[in-house]
Write a protein that holds these residues in place. Structure first.
Motif, PDB file in Angstrom:
ATOM      1  N   GLU A 197       0.826  -1.206   0.000  1.00  0.00           N
ATOM      2  CA  GLU A 197       0.000   0.000   0.000  1.00  0.00           C
ATOM      3  C   GLU A 197       0.862   1.258   0.000  1.00  0.00           C
ATOM      4  OE1 GLU A 197      -3.129  -0.180   2.873  1.00  0.00           O
ATOM      5  OE2 GLU A 197      -3.609   1.946   2.630  1.00  0.00           O
ATOM      6  N   THR A 223       2.675   1.694  -3.358  1.00  0.00           N
ATOM      7  CA  THR A 223       1.757   2.175  -4.398  1.00  0.00           C
ATOM      8  C   THR A 223       1.548   3.679  -4.252  1.00  0.00           C
ATOM      9  OG1 THR A 223       0.615   0.098  -4.049  1.00  0.00           O
ATOM     10  CG2 THR A 223      -0.448   1.694  -5.488  1.00  0.00           C
ATOM     11  N   ARG A 224       1.358   4.090  -3.027  1.00  0.00           N
ATOM     12  CA  ARG A 224       1.103   5.508  -2.776  1.00  0.00           C
ATOM     13  C   ARG A 224       2.325   6.356  -3.121  1.00  0.00           C
ATOM     14  NH1 ARG A 224      -0.833   7.628   3.058  1.00  0.00           N
ATOM     15  NH2 ARG A 224      -2.651   6.400   2.564  1.00  0.00           N
ATOM     16  N   GLY A 264     -10.535   8.859  -8.804  1.00  0.00           N
ATOM     17  CA  GLY A 264     -10.881   8.041  -7.648  1.00  0.00           C
ATOM     18  C   GLY A 264     -10.045   8.339  -6.420  1.00  0.00           C
ATOM     19  N   GLU A 265      -9.142   9.303  -6.521  1.00  0.00           N
ATOM     20  CA  GLU A 265      -8.334   9.652  -5.360  1.00  0.00           C
ATOM     21  C   GLU A 265      -8.843  10.962  -4.762  1.00  0.00           C
ATOM     22  OE1 GLU A 265      -5.881   8.046  -4.037  1.00  0.00           O
ATOM     23  OE2 GLU A 265      -5.320   6.567  -5.553  1.00  0.00           O
ATOM     24  N   ASP A 266      -8.473  11.188  -3.545  1.00  0.00           N
ATOM     25  CA  ASP A 266      -8.713  12.483  -2.940  1.00  0.00           C
ATOM     26  C   ASP A 266      -7.600  13.405  -3.439  1.00  0.00           C
ATOM     27  OD1 ASP A 266      -8.930  14.686  -1.353  1.00  0.00           O
ATOM     28  OD2 ASP A 266      -9.316  13.575   0.486  1.00  0.00           O
ATOM     29  N   TYR A 309      -6.590  16.187  -2.672  1.00  0.00           N
ATOM     30  CA  TYR A 309      -5.791  16.905  -1.678  1.00  0.00           C
ATOM     31  C   TYR A 309      -4.696  16.036  -1.074  1.00  0.00           C
ATOM     32  CZ  TYR A 309      -8.883  20.827  -1.992  1.00  0.00           C
ATOM     33  OH  TYR A 309      -9.578  21.905  -2.462  1.00  0.00           O
ATOM     34  N   GLN A 310      -4.839  14.720  -1.218  1.00  0.00           N
ATOM     35  CA  GLN A 310      -3.804  13.837  -0.699  1.00  0.00           C
ATOM     36  C   GLN A 310      -2.487  14.058  -1.457  1.00  0.00           C
ATOM     37  OE1 GLN A 310      -4.845   9.704  -0.784  1.00  0.00           O
ATOM     38  NE2 GLN A 310      -3.019   9.116   0.342  1.00  0.00           N
ATOM     39  N   ASP A 329     -15.534  13.878   0.790  1.00  0.00           N
ATOM     40  CA  ASP A 329     -14.496  13.569  -0.203  1.00  0.00           C
ATOM     41  C   ASP A 329     -13.291  14.507  -0.087  1.00  0.00           C
ATOM     42  OD1 ASP A 329     -15.902  15.723  -0.974  1.00  0.00           O
ATOM     43  OD2 ASP A 329     -16.013  15.216  -3.093  1.00  0.00           O
ATOM     44  N   GLN A 330     -13.251  15.291   0.965  1.00  0.00           N
ATOM     45  CA  GLN A 330     -12.102  16.199   1.120  1.00  0.00           C
ATOM     46  C   GLN A 330     -11.324  15.896   2.390  1.00  0.00           C
ATOM     47  OE1 GLN A 330     -13.463  20.210   0.686  1.00  0.00           O
ATOM     48  NE2 GLN A 330     -14.160  19.834  -1.396  1.00  0.00           N
ATOM     49  N   TYR A 331     -11.251  14.619   2.689  1.00  0.00           N
ATOM     50  CA  TYR A 331     -10.576  14.179   3.911  1.00  0.00           C
ATOM     51  C   TYR A 331      -9.178  14.759   4.009  1.00  0.00           C
ATOM     52  CZ  TYR A 331      -8.656  10.905   7.348  1.00  0.00           C
ATOM     53  OH  TYR A 331      -8.061  10.357   8.438  1.00  0.00           O
ATOM     54  N   TYR A 332      -8.410  14.668   2.943  1.00  0.00           N
ATOM     55  CA  TYR A 332      -6.994  15.052   3.014  1.00  0.00           C
ATOM     56  C   TYR A 332      -6.781  16.558   3.000  1.00  0.00           C
ATOM     57  CZ  TYR A 332      -5.621  10.273   2.823  1.00  0.00           C
ATOM     58  OH  TYR A 332      -5.448   8.967   3.146  1.00  0.00           O
ATOM     59  N   ARG A 333      -7.833  17.291   2.642  1.00  0.00           N
ATOM     60  CA  ARG A 333      -7.701  18.735   2.658  1.00  0.00           C
ATOM     61  C   ARG A 333      -7.527  19.238   4.090  1.00  0.00           C
ATOM     62  NH1 ARG A 333     -12.244  22.590   0.095  1.00  0.00           N
ATOM     63  NH2 ARG A 333     -11.466  24.579   0.838  1.00  0.00           N
ATOM     64  N   HIS A 358      -9.287   2.670   4.496  1.00  0.00           N
ATOM     65  CA  HIS A 358      -8.805   3.239   3.245  1.00  0.00           C
ATOM     66  C   HIS A 358      -8.106   2.143   2.462  1.00  0.00           C
ATOM     67  CE1 HIS A 358      -7.249   6.451   0.743  1.00  0.00           C
ATOM     68  NE2 HIS A 358      -6.125   5.790   0.743  1.00  0.00           N
ATOM     69  N   ALA A 371      -6.183   0.920  -0.737  1.00  0.00           N
ATOM     70  CA  ALA A 371      -5.475   1.413  -1.916  1.00  0.00           C
ATOM     71  C   ALA A 371      -6.085   0.765  -3.149  1.00  0.00           C
ATOM     72  CB  ALA A 371      -4.008   1.057  -1.821  1.00  0.00           C
ATOM     73  N   THR A 372      -6.376   1.574  -4.113  1.00  0.00           N
ATOM     74  CA  THR A 372      -6.958   1.021  -5.332  1.00  0.00           C
ATOM     75  C   THR A 372      -5.853   0.391  -6.149  1.00  0.00           C
ATOM     76  OG1 THR A 372      -6.990   3.320  -5.899  1.00  0.00           O
ATOM     77  CG2 THR A 372      -9.110   2.191  -5.810  1.00  0.00           C
ATOM     78  N   GLU A 431     -15.849   5.981  -8.998  1.00  0.00           N
ATOM     79  CA  GLU A 431     -15.369   6.480  -7.719  1.00  0.00           C
ATOM     80  C   GLU A 431     -16.033   5.782  -6.541  1.00  0.00           C
ATOM     81  OE1 GLU A 431     -14.044  11.012  -8.756  1.00  0.00           O
ATOM     82  OE2 GLU A 431     -15.679  10.646  -7.366  1.00  0.00           O
ATOM     83  N   ARG A 469     -14.734   2.812  -4.309  1.00  0.00           N
ATOM     84  CA  ARG A 469     -13.778   2.951  -3.250  1.00  0.00           C
ATOM     85  C   ARG A 469     -14.501   3.518  -2.040  1.00  0.00           C
ATOM     86  NH1 ARG A 469      -9.921   6.904  -3.182  1.00  0.00           N
ATOM     87  NH2 ARG A 469      -8.105   6.385  -1.927  1.00  0.00           N
ATOM     88  N   ARG A 490     -15.044   5.812   0.793  1.00  0.00           N
ATOM     89  CA  ARG A 490     -14.561   7.162   1.021  1.00  0.00           C
ATOM     90  C   ARG A 490     -15.000   7.654   2.378  1.00  0.00           C
ATOM     91  NH1 ARG A 490     -13.362  11.035  -2.446  1.00  0.00           N
ATOM     92  NH2 ARG A 490     -12.404  10.295  -4.354  1.00  0.00           N
ATOM     93  N   ASP A 543      -5.884   6.664   7.914  1.00  0.00           N
ATOM     94  CA  ASP A 543      -4.783   6.614   6.962  1.00  0.00           C
ATOM     95  C   ASP A 543      -3.728   5.636   7.467  1.00  0.00           C
ATOM     96  OD1 ASP A 543      -3.573   8.451   4.600  1.00  0.00           O
ATOM     97  OD2 ASP A 543      -1.994   7.757   5.944  1.00  0.00           O
TER      98      ASP A 543
END
Lengths: 291, 243
Positions: free
Chosen positions: A46, A49-50, A111-113, A115-116, B82-86, B130, B132-133, B140, B143, B145, B150
């Motif tokens: 994981e 991949t990231r 499919g990703e966020d 902001y990550q 959908d803005q978790y990482y923000r 979470h 990983a795809t 979307e 996955r 969300r 993390d």
């Protein structure tokens, strides 16, 4: 584990404290199949991949930055080149190439966020905003909005890519997918702040070429942007407030140029005016190099 | 659209962003408070008398996790899913702390490493894992969300557990429990070899991981002290006698 084994294994490890490779091997043999190790193996996958994705995005971002910079240099030539139209067309082609790169970024982010991975792509996007808004200004003498920038960043997947990049999707499926990348307001602001530096340079260059009207237009436009940034002030993120200072300096340079133009414009004949300002431009460039 | 209008719109966006962050900060503060309470509670195990009522302490801690669950549920409502990482930075630290606390409770109860799934369960079912795809999907919704744990936060929490356990090893010797350090040693060594599998980048997790070797060293020293005096054999026979 019996105490004998425990202490024996421990002593051995103690001696092996320095040659790490050996230690690692020994340990992996001991318990490579335990549930803990199994889950850590999935963590490894994981994380890898990231990280790989992040690196790919950084690379793309760098490509976007380079191509955008080149576009900006190209657009600067418009002040001295009589073939303005041609340069604009060429810049459009270049920007299209940049958008293809951004398309790849958008593909990575499906499919990703977003902001990550924002930190990876932010520099490239800012540079792109700078290039696009510069071109837009030359064409229309106005500021491009975030909406318009984002409108150009909506991509439609073509069939050929579907086959190469998406092995999972059925190529006979004629349905077209669209996806987009949105420039964040902050990236937009930072891009626009950089734009002002380019406009300042353009102003000085155009005086150098005997163009009297552009500097006044530019100074007015810059003042509007400066007012806008002052309005945002310190409420924005730290980077925005930092750019405010550079923006102020650029504006001062342009305003001083306009002042000189007004005061001495009537005294100096047009062909000599060019000389006065080209030395001035050189001085400014040198200052920039020093600072 | 004039330039000033544009900037007014942008200013609006920025203010809205700040408001969300302010709301998040408030909830995170309450979370931090609960985390501190749980920590204080669990710190009791380091005291000599604390070793007897570990199960009771774990029980109490688990009750506190109920509060955590409600607080996390409220945190979840403060920002778009959908803005978790923000906004990740705001709760990152407290979440790592909670992972550690959950892992500590689970270790005290079962002496095993808490799995990621189990942590999310303790912290509340609303935390989705979470995933990983690895398989490229276009949809979307495929996955999961939303508010999730993390992987880096999970691993950071586990690393905190390691240093807490090295301390527990020392204190359990003081309290006269000679077998626990041996079990902790086995556990930490396994954890260490697990972490060795990971290819860490030069980030905060990597820095945390670099501290793990000192925990390993500390426990090895404890085990060494015990074995050189034959105290570990005593512990083993004691344990055998009990059974």
């Amino acid at each position: 584990m019996s105490s004998k084994e425990g202490s024996g294994g421990f002593r051995k490890r103690k001696h092996d404290n320095f040659p790490h490779g050996q230690r690692k091997d020994e340990k992996n043999n001991v318990n490579s199949s335990s549930s803990l190790m199994v889950s850590f193996k999935s963590f490894q996958l994981e994380l890898d991949t990231r990280h790989d994705k992040y690196e790919r995005l950084v690379k793309l971002s760098r490509d976007i930055t380079i191509e955008s910079k080149r576009t900006i240099f190209l657009l600067h030539r418009i002040t001295s080149d009589p073939n303005g139209e041609e340069i604009l067309n060429e810049s459009e082609a270049k920007l299209e190439a940049v958008r293809q790169k951004i398309k790849q970024v958008a593909q990575e982010l499906i499919g990703e966020d977003m902001y990550q991975f924002h930190r990876a792509i932010s520099p490239g996007l800012q540079e792109y905003v700078e290039a696009v808004s510069f071109q837009y200004f030359i064409k229309t003498r106005s500021l491009i909005s975030v909406k318009e920038i984002n409108k150009q960043l909506i991509f439609t997947m073509e069939d050929e890519e579907e086959e190469t990049n998406m092995p999972s999707s059925n190529p006979h499926d004629k349905q077209l997918y669209t996806w987009s990348l949105k420039v964040t307001p902050v990236d937009y602001l930072l891009g626009v702040a950089d734009l002002t530096g380019e406009l300042m340079r353009m102003c000085i260059n155009s005086v150098g070429n005997g163009d009297i009207d552009t500097p006044f237009e530019l100074s007015q436009f810059l003042r509007q942007i400066y007012d806008g940034f002052s309005y945002i002030g310190n409420t924005g993120p730290y980077e925005v407030s930092k750019k405010l200072y550079t923006l102020k300096q650029s504006l001062a340079k342009v305003e001083n140029a306009c002042y000189t133009l007004k005061v001495r414009g009537s005294e100096i004949p047009k062909h000599m005016l060019a000389d006065v300002f080209s030395t001035k431009a050189e001085m400014i460039d040198r200052e920039e190099g020093l600072s | 659209m004039s330039v000033s209008e544009m900037f007014i719109t942008l200013q609006g966006v920025l203010t809205a962003d700040q408001d969300i962050r302010e709301e998040i900060r408030k909830v995170v503060q309450t979370l931090e408070q609960t985390a501190r309470e749980i920590l204080t509670l669990l710190q009791g195990v380091h005291q000599g008398a604390g070793f007897q009522d570990i199960p009771k302490k774990c029980q109490k801690a688990r009750e506190h996790f109920g509060t955590v669950r409600t607080q996390l549920a409220s945190l979840k409502t403060k920002f778009p899913a959908d803005q978790y990482y923000r906004f990740h930075e705001h709760w990152r630290f407290v979440l790592q702390r909670l992972v550690f606390l959950a892992a500590f409770v689970v270790y005290l109860e079962t002496e095993t490493l808490v799995t990621r799934e189990a942590v999310t369960e303790i912290l509340g079912s609303m935390i989705l894992i979470h995933i990983a795809t690895l398989v490229f999907t276009l949809v979307e919704a495929d996955r999961e969300r939303g508010f999730h744990l993390d992987i880096e936060d999970y691993l950071s929490g586990i690393l905190t557990l390691a240093s807490e356990l090295s301390r527990l090893a020392v204190n359990s010797v003081t309290a006269g429990d000679y077998s626990r350090p041996l079990r902790i040693s086995t556990f930490i060594n396994e954890l260490d070899s697990g972490f060795r599998l990971l290819n860490l980048k030069n980030d905060s997790l990597r820095k945390r991981y670099d501290g793990l070797k000192y925990d390993v060293k500390k426990i090895e020293e404890v085990v060494y002290d015990l074995s050189i005096r034959g105290l570990n054999k005593e512990a083993a026979s004691d344990a055998g006698g009990e059974k």
